[in-house]
Design an enzyme around this catalytic site. Structure first.
Site, PDB file in Angstrom:
ATOM      1  N   ASP A 132      91.150  33.320 102.996  1.00 15.09           N
ATOM      2  CA  ASP A 132      89.672  33.662 102.759  1.00 15.09           C
ATOM      3  C   ASP A 132      88.585  33.270 103.877  1.00 15.09           C
ATOM      4  O   ASP A 132      87.917  33.851 104.182  1.00 15.09           O
ATOM      5  CB  ASP A 132      89.472  32.671 101.632  1.00 15.09           C
ATOM      6  CG  ASP A 132      88.092  33.427 100.826  1.00 15.09           C
ATOM      7  OD1 ASP A 132      87.816  34.492 101.280  1.00 15.09           O
ATOM      8  OD2 ASP A 132      87.656  32.513 100.082  1.00 15.09           O
ATOM      9  N   CYS A 186      90.105  55.368  92.013  1.00 15.73           N
ATOM     10  CA  CYS A 186      89.528  55.292  90.839  1.00 15.73           C
ATOM     11  C   CYS A 186      89.335  56.318  90.150  1.00 15.73           C
ATOM     12  O   CYS A 186      88.744  56.586  89.012  1.00 15.73           O
ATOM     13  CB  CYS A 186      88.155  54.498  91.244  1.00 15.73           C
ATOM     14  SG  CYS A 186      87.886  52.984  92.019  1.00 15.73           S
ATOM     15  N   CYS A 189      86.337  57.307  87.380  1.00 17.86           N
ATOM     16  CA  CYS A 189      85.805  56.231  86.548  1.00 17.86           C
ATOM     17  C   CYS A 189      84.833  55.625  87.588  1.00 17.86           C
ATOM     18  O   CYS A 189      84.533  55.584  88.674  1.00 17.86           O
ATOM     19  CB  CYS A 189      86.883  55.175  86.653  1.00 17.86           C
ATOM     20  SG  CYS A 189      86.315  53.756  85.824  1.00 17.86           S
ATOM     21  N   CYS A 192      82.601  49.981  86.647  1.00 16.05           N
ATOM     22  CA  CYS A 192      82.130  48.871  87.322  1.00 16.05           C
ATOM     23  C   CYS A 192      80.611  49.181  87.708  1.00 16.05           C
ATOM     24  O   CYS A 192      79.705  48.145  87.756  1.00 16.05           O
ATOM     25  CB  CYS A 192      82.951  48.242  88.382  1.00 16.05           C
ATOM     26  SG  CYS A 192      83.220  49.816  89.740  1.00 16.05           S
ATOM     27  N   CYS A 196      77.564  46.737  86.251  1.00 20.30           N
ATOM     28  CA  CYS A 196      77.280  45.595  86.942  1.00 20.30           C
ATOM     29  C   CYS A 196      75.643  45.292  86.482  1.00 20.30           C
ATOM     30  O   CYS A 196      74.626  46.077  86.709  1.00 20.30           O
ATOM     31  CB  CYS A 196      77.067  45.944  88.563  1.00 20.30           C
ATOM     32  SG  CYS A 196      76.311  44.652  89.342  1.00 20.30           S
ATOM     33  N   CYS A 242      82.295  43.117  86.987  1.00 23.34           N
ATOM     34  CA  CYS A 242      82.947  44.497  87.456  1.00 23.34           C
ATOM     35  C   CYS A 242      84.625  44.651  87.521  1.00 23.34           C
ATOM     36  O   CYS A 242      84.986  45.513  87.711  1.00 23.34           O
ATOM     37  CB  CYS A 242      82.339  44.982  88.933  1.00 23.34           C
ATOM     38  SG  CYS A 242      82.896  43.398  90.007  1.00 23.34           S
ATOM     39  N   CYS A 246      87.065  47.012  84.300  1.00 24.26           N
ATOM     40  CA  CYS A 246      88.035  47.831  85.069  1.00 24.26           C
ATOM     41  C   CYS A 246      89.242  48.157  84.280  1.00 24.26           C
ATOM     42  O   CYS A 246      90.147  47.150  83.750  1.00 24.26           O
ATOM     43  CB  CYS A 246      88.506  47.207  86.263  1.00 24.26           C
ATOM     44  SG  CYS A 246      89.483  48.295  87.328  1.00 24.26           S
TER      45      CYS A 246
HETATM   46  S1  SF4 Z   1      85.895  50.059  87.045  1.00 20.60           S
HETATM   47 FE1  SF4 Z   1      87.949  49.789  88.307  1.00 20.60          FE
HETATM   48  S2  SF4 Z   1      88.757  52.008  88.321  1.00 20.60           S
HETATM   49 FE2  SF4 Z   1      86.749  52.035  87.434  1.00 20.60          FE
HETATM   50  S3  SF4 Z   1      85.496  52.599  89.228  1.00 20.60           S
HETATM   51 FE3  SF4 Z   1      85.437  50.491  89.126  1.00 20.60          FE
HETATM   52  S4  SF4 Z   1      87.053  49.654  90.460  1.00 20.60           S
HETATM   53 FE4  SF4 Z   1      87.469  51.761  90.021  1.00 20.60          FE
HETATM   54  S1  SF4 Z   2      80.702  40.456  90.618  1.00 19.50           S
HETATM   55 FE1  SF4 Z   2      80.537  42.785  90.244  1.00 19.50          FE
HETATM   56  S2  SF4 Z   2      79.448  42.914  88.228  1.00 19.50           S
HETATM   57 FE2  SF4 Z   2      79.025  40.909  88.951  1.00 19.50          FE
HETATM   58  S3  SF4 Z   2      77.209  41.089  90.238  1.00 19.50           S
HETATM   59 FE3  SF4 Z   2      78.638  41.114  91.574  1.00 19.50          FE
HETATM   60  S4  SF4 Z   2      79.093  43.378  91.573  1.00 19.50           S
HETATM   61 FE4  SF4 Z   2      77.888  42.941  89.897  1.00 19.50          FE
END
Ligand code: SF4
Ligand code: SF4
Length: 353
Positions: A132, A186, A189, A192, A196, A242, A246
């Site tokens: 990281d 994806c 889809c 996410c 968000c 997010c 998924c």
């Molecule tokens: S939820 Fe998962 S599969 Fe769906 S668009 Fe986002 S990353 Fe891709």
């Molecule tokens: S972690 Fe994912 S869902 Fe949460 S604020 Fe950041 S981008 Fe949005």
């Protein structure tokens, strides 16, 4: 022993050390280097200026380890056995990766053992470990090593495991037998992006970190923009929304390992990270905070940042019972930034009356 046999032995050793995923990639110019530079140009990294400072090294690993030829990339599952998410707005939610001990130490120890094993075969090889922190475009390396593919939420997704895993790398100046980059995607889809709460995924595969709750609650040192506070809800350290939505994190008969609990006992949740009462967290003194979050990723937010986050969540709870606690904390708080958040929370809780 030939290279493919040695590579296989390293893979088996990594698996026996507890890593869930292992792959091997040649060290090349990252495929996503241009994308990364464009992302930086747009200022999406916010206050994370270290990303821009280390951009050249991130895009050229020879600057990190001259003569680097190979990368061993590992993934370690951190999914907890119990979900930290609670609908009770008076309780806080920590991101899954932060429920237990700090992954940096756990990964570093295991990777050092793996380097020791590699040196049994190559005593003179040069090696550099990254978890990281280093200037490595690690998701790019991991993709090249066959660990996973990029989701629209910008996370690396492994079709078998999902996306709740840490990445670590060892750069080496020796040749190994390489895996193929990962196929996957994806499709149509967009869950996410739709889920968000702060609109941080501004386009598929593009994250504006300045709007992301993970950045706001961990990296940002100053005040959280007021318009972004309500959608943060009760997320007080990081955010997994997010990933939670998924489909690749939902177990299926053909993929039972998705979100399966980690085998690493040091990642087990602490009592303080599983749906704690926000008022209790706000009452933690600096010393209590240090003790509760010793060897935990949460200490990165620092006490003042943590209090700021808890204040926002309390404001969002609109809990009238929190009014006396907020008042009591305001009396003692000297930091202007934290005071402003406490005041904001107090007004919202009072308005709810
Ligand atoms: S939820 Fe998962 S599969 Fe769906 S668009 Fe986002 S990353 Fe891709
Ligand atoms: S972690 Fe994912 S869902 Fe949460 S604020 Fe950041 S981008 Fe949005």
């Amino acid at each position: 022993m030939n290279v493919s046999t040695i590579t296989e032995e390293i893979r088996q050793r990594a698996l026996s050390l507890g890593f869930d995923l292992v792959g091997f990639a040649p060290v090349l110019t990252p495929a996503h280097a241009l994308f990364f530079r464009k992302w930086l140009e747009q200022g999406f990294q916010g206050e994370m200026s270290y990303l821009a400072r280390s951009a050249d090294a991130r895009c050229d690993l020879q600057q990190v380890l001259p003569g680097a030829k190979s990368a061993v990339v590992v993934g370690l599952n951190y999914a907890p056995a119990v979900s930290p998410v609670t609908d009770d707005p008076t309780r806080g939610v920590f991101a899954r990766y932060a429920l237990g001990d700090d992954y940096h130490e756990v990964m570093q120890q295991k990777l050092e053992q793996l380097v020791a094993f590699i040196r049994q075969q190559y005593p003179d090889c040069r090696a550099k470990i990254y978890v990281d922190a280093g200037p490595v475009l690690e998701r790019d390396l991991a993709w090249r090593a066959g660990i996973g593919w990029f989701g629209k939420n910008t996370m690396l997704i492994n079709t078998r495991l999902g996306s709740y895993f840490f990445l670590g790398e060892i750069l080496l100046d020796i040749e190994l037998d390489y895996d193929h980059p990962t196929f996957g995607g994806c499709g149509k889809c967009n869950r996410c992006i739709e889920a968000c709460p702060t609109g941080a995924i501004v386009a598929p595969y593009v994250l504006d970190a300045r709007r992301c709750i993970s950045y706001l609650t961990i990296e940002l040192r100053s005040a959280i923009p007021e318009e972004l506070r309500p959608p943060m809800g009760n997320r007080i350290f990081g955010c997994d929304i997010c990933q939670e939505v998924c489909p690749f994190n939902q177990p299926r008969p053909h993929a039972p390992l998705r979100s399966a609990p980690t085998r690493e006992p040091r990642f087990a949740p602490r009592e303080v990270t599983l749906a704690p009462r926000l008022v209790d967290l706000l009452r933690l003194g600096e010393q209590d905070f240090r003790e509760q979050f010793r060897r935990s990723p949460v200490k990165r937010a620092k006490w003042r940042g943590f209090r700021r986050n808890v204040a926002v969540a309390l404001g969002n709870s609109r809990d009238q019972n929190a009014v006396p606690v907020l008042q009591e904390q305001l009396e003692h708080e000297e930091d202007p930034m934290v005071r402003e958040h406490l005041q904001w929370a107090l007004e919202r809780c009072r308005q709810a009356g």
